[in-house]
Design an enzyme around this catalytic site. Structure first.
Site, mmCIF file in Angstrom:
data_model
loop_
_atom_site.group_PDB
_atom_site.id
_atom_site.type_symbol
_atom_site.label_atom_id
_atom_site.label_comp_id
_atom_site.label_asym_id
_atom_site.label_seq_id
_atom_site.Cartn_x
_atom_site.Cartn_y
_atom_site.Cartn_z
ATOM 1 N N CYS A 1 0.839 3.369 4.664
ATOM 2 C CA CYS A 1 1.668 2.190 4.964
ATOM 3 C C CYS A 1 0.792 0.953 5.184
ATOM 4 C CB CYS A 1 2.520 2.428 6.207
ATOM 5 S SG CYS A 1 3.676 3.785 6.023
ATOM 6 N N CYS B 1 7.492 7.430 -1.471
ATOM 7 C CA CYS B 1 8.487 7.439 -0.403
ATOM 8 C C CYS B 1 9.567 6.387 -0.623
ATOM 9 C CB CYS B 1 7.823 7.312 0.966
ATOM 10 S SG CYS B 1 6.268 6.492 1.000
#
Lengths: 173, 138
Positions: free
Chosen positions: B107, B37
């Site tokens: 994350c 990402c």
């Protein structure tokens, strides 16, 4: 059957996109459900499967980045998300490009903006040039994993550049 | 997708954004990335020479809201902790605290990796035995 086999073309990072489009349309027609209304359930199901495969395969092979990702995954070069390492010096560079970007967001400065766009373009070109030869001349028989590893590194780094380009677009003048 | 209030708070008012002197011996820096990402996260700890506890922690993250919130929360937790305590922070604790949705769990993994990598940098700089091991999650 992989997507390349589906269209009967060699595994390659370069694809004749016009020819591919033609094939896609021809197969879309061939497997269209309207032509199978009188067919058996089995035949209908098979046509639907091929029609879906055609759609999926075309979406992937028609796009350079998706094609690259597909080949790397098929060859098991690209790992699952979170398992692909990126070199520290590249991360540091990305940190350096991102930092002025953050400030641009609050305080737009055309000079900084243009400089970043330029920097990004150069970075992209340098990265691509380092693997251009592999991309142009890849052959499934002749090329080895070392070549594919280089493409993988390019692919991963490009994610960062795309992300930055996206951000830059947000505050383009 | 609904995000928790805590997550939104950390995202909108991130704590401890900034930079510590990476050349200082008492500072450990972790730089990690999630290429899929385009996220990059830098997390730094400053260790008190006397007490051997973390007296300051800073981060800078370029990524999605969950990545920012995860690293912001991590820096808050790090302050006042010993190296050992810091090294045992688990990504699932971050997931729970921020109520991260499944697609954003990576994350928190990134934040845990950043903590470990900062500790490793500090320990290597000071000729200490490296006590953190590569992440066991995913």
């Amino acid at each position: 059957m992989n997507y390349f086999e589906f269209y009967g073309i060699p595994v390659s990072f370069k694809v004749d996109e016009a020819a591919l489009r033609k094939q896609f349309y021809a197969l879309s027609k061939k497997y269209h459900p309207d032509f199978y209304t009188l067919a058996t359930d089995e035949e209908q199901a098979e046509a639907l499967r091929l029609s879906t495969l055609n759609n999926e395969a075309y979406k992937v092979l028609n796009d350079f980045d998706k094609r690259m990702q597909y080949i790397l995954k098929e060859k098991e070069i690209l790992g699952e998300e979170g398992k692909n390492e990126i070199p520290q010096d590249f991360l540091m560079e990305m940190m350096d490009i991102n930092e002025p970007l953050m400030e641009l967001q609050f305080d737009f400065d055309e000079k900084v903006y243009n400089k970043t766009v330029q920097q990004l373009k150069e970075k992209e070109d340098t990265l691509y040039n380092s693997i251009a030869d592999i991309i142009e001349n890849y052959s499934d028989e002749a090329s080895d994993n070392t070549a594919l590893e280089k493409v993988k590194s390019y692919y991963l780094k490009k994610r960062y550049l795309l992300r930055i380009a996206e951000n830059l677009d947000k505050f383009a003048p | 997708m609904a995000y928790s209030d805590k997550l939104l708070d950390h995202f909108k008012n991130p704590r401890n954004v900034g930079t510590l002197d990476k050349d200082s011996k008492s500072v450990g820096t972790g730089l990690v990335g999630a290429p899929e990402c385009g996220d990059v996260m830098r997390l730094q700890i400053e260790v008190d020479d006397e007490t051997k506890t973390i007296k300051d922690a800073k981060f800078k993250t370029f990524g999605c809201g969950s990545a920012i919130a995860s690293s912001s929360l991590a820096t808050e937790w790090l302050k006042g902790k010993s190296i050992d305590e810091a090294g045992s922070i688990d990504n699932m604790a971050i997931v729970e605290e921020l109520a991260l949705p499944p697609v954003k769990i990576h994350c928190s993994v990134l934040a845990e990796d950043a903590i470990k990598s900062a500790i490793k940098d500090y320990q290597e700089k000071n000729g200490l035995e490296v006590t953190v091991t590569e992440s066991s999650h995913h």
